[in-house]
Scaffold this motif. Structure first.
Motif, PDB file in Angstrom:
ATOM      1  N   MET A 279       1.198  -1.298   0.525  1.00  0.00           N
ATOM      2  CA  MET A 279      -0.085   0.468   0.253  1.00  0.00           C
ATOM      3  C   MET A 279       1.202   1.415   0.013  1.00  0.00           C
ATOM      4  O   MET A 279       1.830   0.969   0.680  1.00  0.00           O
ATOM      5  CB  MET A 279      -0.895   0.089   0.881  1.00  0.00           C
ATOM      6  CG  MET A 279      -0.478   0.224   2.243  1.00  0.00           C
ATOM      7  SD  MET A 279      -1.928   0.042   4.074  1.00  0.00           S
ATOM      8  CE  MET A 279      -1.725  -1.498   3.747  1.00  0.00           C
TER       9      MET A 279
ATOM     10  N   VAL B 271      -3.963   5.776   3.666  1.00  0.00           N
ATOM     11  CA  VAL B 271      -3.959   4.971   2.430  1.00  0.00           C
ATOM     12  C   VAL B 271      -3.728   5.551   1.173  1.00  0.00           C
ATOM     13  O   VAL B 271      -5.414   6.168   1.321  1.00  0.00           O
ATOM     14  CB  VAL B 271      -4.141   3.915   3.103  1.00  0.00           C
ATOM     15  CG1 VAL B 271      -4.016   2.564   1.476  1.00  0.00           C
ATOM     16  CG2 VAL B 271      -4.245   2.932   4.049  1.00  0.00           C
TER      17      VAL B 271
ATOM     18  N   MET C 113      -3.525   0.764  -3.352  1.00  0.00           N
ATOM     19  CA  MET C 113      -3.951  -0.411  -2.939  1.00  0.00           C
ATOM     20  C   MET C 113      -3.785  -1.627  -4.700  1.00  0.00           C
ATOM     21  O   MET C 113      -4.852  -0.338  -4.782  1.00  0.00           O
ATOM     22  CB  MET C 113      -4.526  -0.902  -1.849  1.00  0.00           C
ATOM     23  CG  MET C 113      -4.715  -0.239  -0.412  1.00  0.00           C
ATOM     24  SD  MET C 113      -5.773  -0.786   0.917  1.00  0.00           S
ATOM     25  CE  MET C 113      -5.137  -2.833   0.946  1.00  0.00           C
TER      26      MET C 113
ATOM     27  N   ARG D  87      -9.663   3.956   5.191  1.00  0.00           N
ATOM     28  CA  ARG D  87      -8.445   3.888   5.213  1.00  0.00           C
ATOM     29  C   ARG D  87      -7.401   3.957   5.568  1.00  0.00           C
ATOM     30  O   ARG D  87      -6.300   4.640   4.924  1.00  0.00           O
ATOM     31  CB  ARG D  87      -8.516   4.594   3.355  1.00  0.00           C
ATOM     32  CG  ARG D  87      -8.859   6.251   3.570  1.00  0.00           C
ATOM     33  CD  ARG D  87      -8.965   6.296   2.333  1.00  0.00           C
ATOM     34  NE  ARG D  87      -9.601   7.989   2.387  1.00  0.00           N
ATOM     35  CZ  ARG D  87      -8.009   8.459   1.441  1.00  0.00           C
ATOM     36  NH1 ARG D  87      -6.875   8.797   2.443  1.00  0.00           N
ATOM     37  NH2 ARG D  87      -8.298  10.342   1.924  1.00  0.00           N
TER      38      ARG D  87
ATOM     39  N   LYS E 126      -4.943   2.607   8.465  1.00  0.00           N
ATOM     40  CA  LYS E 126      -3.665   1.751   9.077  1.00  0.00           C
ATOM     41  C   LYS E 126      -3.446   1.911  10.248  1.00  0.00           C
ATOM     42  O   LYS E 126      -2.267   3.066   9.970  1.00  0.00           O
ATOM     43  CB  LYS E 126      -2.831   1.544   7.549  1.00  0.00           C
ATOM     44  CG  LYS E 126      -1.640   0.319   7.964  1.00  0.00           C
ATOM     45  CD  LYS E 126      -1.974  -1.121   7.898  1.00  0.00           C
ATOM     46  CE  LYS E 126      -0.614  -2.213   8.399  1.00  0.00           C
ATOM     47  NZ  LYS E 126      -2.213  -3.484   9.098  1.00  0.00           N
TER      48      LYS E 126
END
Length: 294
Positions: free
Chosen positions: A18, A35, A38, A53, A55
């Motif tokens: 990612m 993010v 991806m 989105r 992480k």
């Protein structure tokens, strides 16, 4: 392809999991990133809401047992940091978030965390085995210690009369659901030997609030802090319950929730911007002798 062109070699293969356009690493293995790409969806993921989105690793916001207000304050802090707010601006925004909780501007259910029983609750027999008892002096009606006289080697000796007091909380054993609960961790009937706040709260629910269905091994439930109510409450105010309506008659301890579930969840994030949890706590006024006189 980028690395192959840079190194002028097809031997280099980079598999990108990612891409993130913002990344915050306050401590080792504890981070939050936004993010933007991806492999499955490409840059289209950037069209999704930021919360969908993110992480996150090593921060409590990822934990399933974090209350909504606890998760919310961490996500808010990350948003602010990603938006290049100064440490002072981040602090002021978080203080406003906390004040909204204090003022009652959040849903009551957002104050509740979730928990689960991974073992059986212990019986009184188990708690008595691992518990501790202390001897306290027996007092008369005037509050004086009582003694008894015994004859030892022809001499009269006074001995203090005492009585045992359970300080291990064996009364929580009344909340057990499995009479065969065992102290053996490898047993199918393995029970908790030491009760933390969540398990004490679950036992309390079974003793005080449960009408038919009691909390048992494998059950998930709500948990929070209260400071008053129509019945006795566990030490520390930790209570567990099946539905929010179960504790309608109890006074929620908002300040303790703020300390444990909001401020207490920001240690790593605050550390990374050079601040501490004390920056989010009320300033305690130091009293002087003059404060007690007009």
């Amino acid at each position: 392809k980028m690395m192959q062109e840079k190194l002028d070699s097809t031997a280099m293969i980079v598999d990108c999991e990612m891409l993130m356009d913002r990344f915050y690493l306050p401590r080792r293995n504890r981070y939050g990133g936004r993010v933007v790409w991806m492999p499955e969806v490409g840059f289209d993921i950037a069209k999704e809401a930021v919360e969908d989105r993110m992480k996150i690793q090593g921060l409590e916001a990822k934990h399933a047992n974090t209350s909504p207000v606890g998760r919310g304050v961490q996500l808010r802090a990350l948003h602010n940091i990603w938006d290049d707010m100064s440490p002072e601006e981040v602090k002021e925004d978080l203080l406003q978030y906390i004040q909204n909780i204090r003022d009652g501007n959040v849903e009551k259910t957002d104050l509740f965390a979730r928990a689960r029983l991974g073992k059986f609750l212990p019986t009184k027999k188990i708690l008595f085995k691992v518990g501790k008892q202390i001897e306290l002096p027996l007092l008369d009606e005037s509050g004086k210690k009582q003694y008894k006289s015994t004859v030892v080697d022809g001499k009269i000796k006074k001995e203090l009369i005492t009585f045992p007091v359970d300080v291990a909380g064996t009364h929580y054993g009344e909340g057990a659901t499995n009479p065969n609960a065992s102290m053996n961790p490898d047993d199918d009937n393995a029970a908790y030997v030491i009760l933390d706040g969540v398990q004490r709260g679950a036992a309390w629910y079974n003793i005080v609030l449960a009408k038919e269905t009691k909390l048992d091994k494998g059950d998930s439930f709500y948990t929070t802090f209260v400071k008053d109510g129509p019945t006795w409450i566990p030490a520390g105010g930790y209570v567990s319950f099946s539905e929010p309506e179960d504790i309608e008659g109890y006074e929620i301890d908002v300040e303790k929730i703020i300390e444990k579930h909001v401020v207490g969840k920001l240690d790593h994030i605050m550390y990374g911007i050079g601040l501490s949890l004390d920056d989010l706590r009320p300033i305690r006024k130091k009293l002087t002798v003059a404060d007690f006189f007009e």
